[in-house]
Design a protein around this motif. Structure first.
Motif, PDB file in Angstrom:
ATOM      1  N   GLU A 314     -62.447  71.031  20.569  1.00  0.00           N
ATOM      2  CA  GLU A 314     -61.726  72.307  20.509  1.00  0.00           C
ATOM      3  C   GLU A 314     -60.263  72.065  20.177  1.00  0.00           C
ATOM      4  O   GLU A 314     -59.611  72.898  19.556  1.00  0.00           O
ATOM      5  N   TYR A 315     -59.730  70.924  20.604  1.00  0.00           N
ATOM      6  CA  TYR A 315     -58.320  70.625  20.431  1.00  0.00           C
ATOM      7  C   TYR A 315     -58.161  69.419  19.512  1.00  0.00           C
ATOM      8  O   TYR A 315     -58.625  68.329  19.836  1.00  0.00           O
ATOM      9  N   LEU A 316     -57.528  69.628  18.408  1.00  0.00           N
ATOM     10  CA  LEU A 316     -57.347  68.533  17.460  1.00  0.00           C
ATOM     11  C   LEU A 316     -56.189  67.625  17.860  1.00  0.00           C
ATOM     12  O   LEU A 316     -56.133  66.474  17.447  1.00  0.00           O
ATOM     13  N   ILE A 317     -55.261  68.158  18.636  1.00  0.00           N
ATOM     14  CA  ILE A 317     -54.105  67.377  19.086  1.00  0.00           C
ATOM     15  C   ILE A 317     -54.232  67.117  20.586  1.00  0.00           C
ATOM     16  O   ILE A 317     -54.283  68.052  21.387  1.00  0.00           O
ATOM     17  N   SER A 318     -54.320  65.844  20.956  1.00  0.00           N
ATOM     18  CA  SER A 318     -54.411  65.439  22.360  1.00  0.00           C
ATOM     19  C   SER A 318     -53.057  64.899  22.808  1.00  0.00           C
ATOM     20  O   SER A 318     -52.161  64.688  21.985  1.00  0.00           O
ATOM     21  N   PRO A 319     -52.867  64.650  24.108  1.00  0.00           N
ATOM     22  CA  PRO A 319     -51.600  64.045  24.544  1.00  0.00           C
ATOM     23  C   PRO A 319     -51.305  62.722  23.843  1.00  0.00           C
ATOM     24  O   PRO A 319     -50.151  62.448  23.503  1.00  0.00           O
ATOM     25  N   LEU A 320     -52.331  61.891  23.606  1.00  0.00           N
ATOM     26  CA  LEU A 320     -52.087  60.611  22.938  1.00  0.00           C
ATOM     27  C   LEU A 320     -51.630  60.804  21.500  1.00  0.00           C
ATOM     28  O   LEU A 320     -50.689  60.151  21.039  1.00  0.00           O
ATOM     29  N   SER A 321     -52.299  61.697  20.770  1.00  0.00           N
ATOM     30  CA  SER A 321     -51.885  61.908  19.384  1.00  0.00           C
ATOM     31  C   SER A 321     -50.529  62.592  19.313  1.00  0.00           C
ATOM     32  O   SER A 321     -49.734  62.321  18.412  1.00  0.00           O
ATOM     33  N   ALA A 322     -50.229  63.476  20.276  1.00  0.00           N
ATOM     34  CA  ALA A 322     -48.899  64.094  20.322  1.00  0.00           C
ATOM     35  C   ALA A 322     -47.832  63.040  20.586  1.00  0.00           C
ATOM     36  O   ALA A 322     -46.734  63.081  20.010  1.00  0.00           O
ATOM     37  N   TRP A 323     -48.147  62.099  21.463  1.00  0.00           N
ATOM     38  CA  TRP A 323     -47.222  60.993  21.747  1.00  0.00           C
ATOM     39  C   TRP A 323     -46.953  60.187  20.483  1.00  0.00           C
ATOM     40  O   TRP A 323     -45.799  59.915  20.133  1.00  0.00           O
ATOM     41  N   LEU A 324     -48.017  59.820  19.767  1.00  0.00           N
ATOM     42  CA  LEU A 324     -47.867  59.020  18.556  1.00  0.00           C
ATOM     43  C   LEU A 324     -47.062  59.757  17.495  1.00  0.00           C
ATOM     44  O   LEU A 324     -46.099  59.210  16.939  1.00  0.00           O
ATOM     45  N   LEU A 325     -47.407  61.004  17.207  1.00  0.00           N
ATOM     46  CA  LEU A 325     -46.744  61.739  16.124  1.00  0.00           C
ATOM     47  C   LEU A 325     -45.314  62.127  16.481  1.00  0.00           C
ATOM     48  O   LEU A 325     -44.430  62.134  15.621  1.00  0.00           O
ATOM     49  N   SER A 326     -45.071  62.449  17.743  1.00  0.00           N
ATOM     50  CA  SER A 326     -43.715  62.856  18.137  1.00  0.00           C
ATOM     51  C   SER A 326     -42.711  61.724  17.999  1.00  0.00           C
ATOM     52  O   SER A 326     -41.511  61.956  17.840  1.00  0.00           O
ATOM     53  N   ARG A 327     -43.194  60.467  18.033  1.00  0.00           N
ATOM     54  CA  ARG A 327     -42.285  59.331  17.890  1.00  0.00           C
ATOM     55  C   ARG A 327     -41.692  59.252  16.485  1.00  0.00           C
ATOM     56  O   ARG A 327     -40.708  58.537  16.271  1.00  0.00           O
ATOM     57  N   SER A 328     -42.274  59.973  15.516  1.00  0.00           N
ATOM     58  CA  SER A 328     -41.733  59.988  14.152  1.00  0.00           C
ATOM     59  C   SER A 328     -40.933  61.257  13.889  1.00  0.00           C
ATOM     60  O   SER A 328     -40.591  61.541  12.745  1.00  0.00           O
ATOM     61  N   VAL A 374     -59.274  63.495  11.365  1.00  0.00           N
ATOM     62  CA  VAL A 374     -58.196  64.462  11.554  1.00  0.00           C
ATOM     63  C   VAL A 374     -56.984  63.998  10.752  1.00  0.00           C
ATOM     64  O   VAL A 374     -56.468  62.892  10.972  1.00  0.00           O
ATOM     65  N   VAL A 375     -56.552  64.816   9.818  1.00  0.00           N
ATOM     66  CA  VAL A 375     -55.397  64.528   8.973  1.00  0.00           C
ATOM     67  C   VAL A 375     -54.515  65.769   8.946  1.00  0.00           C
ATOM     68  O   VAL A 375     -54.896  66.835   9.437  1.00  0.00           O
ATOM     69  N   GLY A 376     -53.332  65.640   8.356  1.00  0.00           N
ATOM     70  CA  GLY A 376     -52.467  66.807   8.249  1.00  0.00           C
ATOM     71  C   GLY A 376     -51.060  66.440   7.864  1.00  0.00           C
ATOM     72  O   GLY A 376     -50.793  65.348   7.350  1.00  0.00           O
ATOM     73  N   GLY A 377     -50.165  67.365   8.128  1.00  0.00           N
ATOM     74  CA  GLY A 377     -48.764  67.147   7.777  1.00  0.00           C
ATOM     75  C   GLY A 377     -47.850  67.948   8.673  1.00  0.00           C
ATOM     76  O   GLY A 377     -48.288  68.865   9.382  1.00  0.00           O
ATOM     77  N   VAL A 378     -46.581  67.593   8.650  1.00  0.00           N
ATOM     78  CA  VAL A 378     -45.547  68.293   9.413  1.00  0.00           C
ATOM     79  C   VAL A 378     -44.537  68.852   8.432  1.00  0.00           C
ATOM     80  O   VAL A 378     -43.965  68.107   7.626  1.00  0.00           O
ATOM     81  N   ALA A 379     -44.343  70.172   8.470  1.00  0.00           N
ATOM     82  CA  ALA A 379     -43.327  70.832   7.648  1.00  0.00           C
ATOM     83  C   ALA A 379     -42.064  70.980   8.480  1.00  0.00           C
ATOM     84  O   ALA A 379     -42.123  71.407   9.639  1.00  0.00           O
ATOM     85  N   SER A 380     -40.935  70.626   7.917  1.00  0.00           N
ATOM     86  CA  SER A 380     -39.680  70.647   8.680  1.00  0.00           C
ATOM     87  C   SER A 380     -39.125  72.049   8.869  1.00  0.00           C
ATOM     88  O   SER A 380     -38.138  72.235   9.578  1.00  0.00           O
ATOM     89  N   THR A 381     -39.741  73.052   8.247  1.00  0.00           N
ATOM     90  CA  THR A 381     -39.325  74.451   8.408  1.00  0.00           C
ATOM     91  C   THR A 381     -40.568  75.307   8.609  1.00  0.00           C
ATOM     92  O   THR A 381     -41.695  74.816   8.538  1.00  0.00           O
ATOM     93  N   SER A 382     -40.355  76.599   8.824  1.00  0.00           N
ATOM     94  CA  SER A 382     -41.486  77.521   8.894  1.00  0.00           C
ATOM     95  C   SER A 382     -42.225  77.526   7.559  1.00  0.00           C
ATOM     96  O   SER A 382     -41.631  77.273   6.503  1.00  0.00           O
ATOM     97  N   LEU A 383     -43.536  77.815   7.609  1.00  0.00           N
ATOM     98  CA  LEU A 383     -44.322  77.888   6.381  1.00  0.00           C
ATOM     99  C   LEU A 383     -43.961  79.158   5.628  1.00  0.00           C
ATOM    100  O   LEU A 383     -44.013  80.262   6.178  1.00  0.00           O
ATOM    101  N   VAL A 384     -43.590  79.011   4.361  1.00  0.00           N
ATOM    102  CA  VAL A 384     -43.220  80.157   3.524  1.00  0.00           C
ATOM    103  C   VAL A 384     -44.007  80.082   2.220  1.00  0.00           C
ATOM    104  O   VAL A 384     -44.130  79.016   1.619  1.00  0.00           O
ATOM    105  N   SER A 385     -44.546  81.227   1.809  1.00  0.00           N
ATOM    106  CA  SER A 385     -45.307  81.268   0.566  1.00  0.00           C
ATOM    107  C   SER A 385     -44.356  81.288  -0.619  1.00  0.00           C
ATOM    108  O   SER A 385     -43.470  82.137  -0.717  1.00  0.00           O
TER     109      SER A 385
END
Length: 545
Positions: A314-328, A374-385
């Protein structure tokens, strides 16, 4: 008054790197651990803000402790470990760093003394004793080095990484098979130790399997490309340029560099993992207790079991994955993450995704594929069309590997023929686990198009690359997507392992989530808009006079 030699320069540098409150905390922990510690000279005494004064203050505190060398007794070492609460693998790394600082300083001091004659042998011995420092000084120096690593200091990162598993054959610059085996074991032991501090296990069977698979993948050493281009025997290039060995990302080293300092300080450990909340701002349950039958049942992708809504997927982001990604991410994005969209809750609607993320600020989008990667990306701003790319270099793409392993795979038990074939297929080609940062090759960080009718601008969400040819792309239909390992924006990141050495591919979408990673962004935005409206109303009221 007794004349004391000045504190060692490396201790002054350490005190300049650390915040006075951090120095105070380390000294306080040492006082609690030492039975010989004396009370401070005055109530409320604390570390001075000036680095030179702070170093002299630390030396004085160390004299009060009675621990002058790193070779203090085993009971004292155990008392310190318990007082700091650091797991043994992390404590061992910090101890190696401390010893390396002292050894390096002694070598430098000896070299200087050899170049001139001293007027007094006693002065020489006293200076050496003071310059070498003791266990408290060394502990501060090792933590200062960890903090420099977290700020991106390349030399500090290298020293921290080397301290994980010192190589016996380091003299001749050759890594033996024994060195490599020792290194791999040390990496996974330290990964487990850091994880136990950042996100303590809950003890459920489902989490245990998922957690161990994640940590093994994170600690694995990646095979690096030795050159930017791969060529056939006749010299013709068959694949697009790839990152060089130096440019390739090691998820474990990134996480270690950005976690070691916080994990070594009791007061800072709470900030290792962002607070994860649901759409209503409530902290939600990330794992349910799974029975062994749940995990040994059919986990193939030929349809859902009907229980996924209650289970880990149900949750694609767990505490461990949040820990890993937040370090970047920047420090401001590591505090609170709020889930703003979930396809299982809101439906498979691209319009809903973009509308809910419109004022979310920096946004993480995670995609689970039909193969449960599980893959994806981080946008540095709000998503805008828009038909144009947006965002900045804080954006990145990521791969979190395949979710939920079978129990027999996770515990290394015997596999059937079909399972062996599946495992071999998944590991035949390596991929870039963790975050892949922008390289500066271009500014094609994020692309989001909604409602376009021209085929030139495909509707959907993409990261990196060119329009229609992205590092990872989610089609607006929420059914399919594509990936390419030739997108220069993020260094040709390969987000999927493949059976062949293909540089692109497509996938079917299983689930999508979006997270606002700057948790207070929307509240700040609303406050700014209210203030702007009040200013506008005041200006309008006065304009008619």
């Amino acid at each position: 008054a007794e004349s004391r030699p000045p504190p060692p320069s490396w201790l002054v540098e350490a005190c300049a790197t650390l915040d006075p409150r951090d120095v105070d905390e380390v000294v306080s922990v040492f006082r609690r651990a030492s039975k010989n510690a004396e009370a401070p000279g005055e109530p409320g005494a604390s570390c001075p803000s000036n680095p030179a004064d702070a170093a002299a203050w630390v030396v004085e505190q160390e004299r009060n402790l009675g621990w002058r060398t790193l070779e203090h007794d085993a009971s004292a070492r155990e008392a310190l470990r318990e007082a700091f609460g650091t797991p043994p693998p992390l404590d061992a790394v910090l101890d190696r760093l401390a010893r390396s600082v002292v050894a390096e300083n002694l070598a430098t001091t000896s070299g200087i003394r050899a170049g001139h004659s001293s007027s007094s042998a006693d002065d020489d011995r006293n200076t050496e004793k003071n310059q070498s420092g003791g266990v408290l000084c060394a502990a501060l120096a090792s933590r200062a080095l960890c903090r420099r690593a977290a700020s991106g200091d390349g030399d500090a990162v290298a020293r921290l990484t080397n301290a994980v598993s010192p190589k016996e054959s380091e003299k001749n610059n050759l890594a033996s098979a024994a060195d490599r085996t020792r290194d791999e074991r040390a990496r996974i032991e330290l990964a487990r130790a850091l994880a136990s501090v950042a996100a303590p296990p809950r003890g459920t069977l489902g989490e245990e399997v998922e957690r161990e698979a994640f940590l093994l993948e994170m600690a694995k050493k990646r095979k690096n490309e030795e050159s930017e281009n791969s060529a056939d025997a006749d010299g013709t290039t068959t694949r697009p340029p790839r990152r060089t060995k130096k440019e390739r990302t090691d998820a474990f080293e990134t996480l270690l560099a950005h976690s070691a300092f916080d994990a070594s300080m009791p007061s800072r450990r709470g900030g290792l993992v962002p607070d994860l909340t649901d759409e209503d701002g409530q902290t939600f349950r990330l794992f349910r207790v799974l029975s062994r039958n749940d995990l040994e049942g059919d986990l193939s992708t030929d349809g859902d079991t009907g229980n996924d809504a209650d289970g880990p997927s149900e949750y694609l982001i767990s505490p461990l994955s949040a820990w890993l990604l937040s370090r970047s991410m920047p420090a401001a994005w590591r505090t609170k993450w709020r889930r703003v969209f979930c396809s299982k809750t809101h439906g498979a609607s691209f319009a809903t995704l973009t509308s809910l993320c419109e004022d979310a600020g920096p946004t993480l989008v995670a995609i689970e594929t039909d193969s449960k990667h599980v893959v994806g990306g981080v946008a540095s701003t709000s998503l805008v069309s828009s038909a144009a790319f947006f965002g900045d270099a804080r954006s990145f793409v990521f791969s979190l590997g395949r979710r939920r392993r079978k129990t027999s795979e996770a515990k290394g038990e015997a596999k059937g023929d079909g399972e062996e074939e599946e495992e071999e297929t998944r590991t035949k080609s390596c991929y870039d686990f963790g975050a892949s940062r922008a390289t500066g090759a271009n500014d094609h960080f994020c692309y989001c198009a909604r409602g376009f009718v021209s085929g030139r601008f495909p509707n959907g969400l993409g990261f990196g690359g060119q329009v229609g040819h992205h590092c990872v792309f989610l089609d607006a239909g929420f059914e399919t997507g594509h990936w390419r390992a030739s997108a220069a924006t993020f260094g040709g990141a390969r987000l999927f392992p493949t059976e062949t050495d293909a540089d692109w591919g497509t996938f079917k979408v299983r689930a999508v989530e979006a997270w606002a990673v700057d948790g207070d962004f929307k509240a700040r935005l609303m406050a700014e808009r209210r203030a702007e409206n009040r200013r506008g109303a005041g200006s309008g009221a006065g304009g008619g006079v």
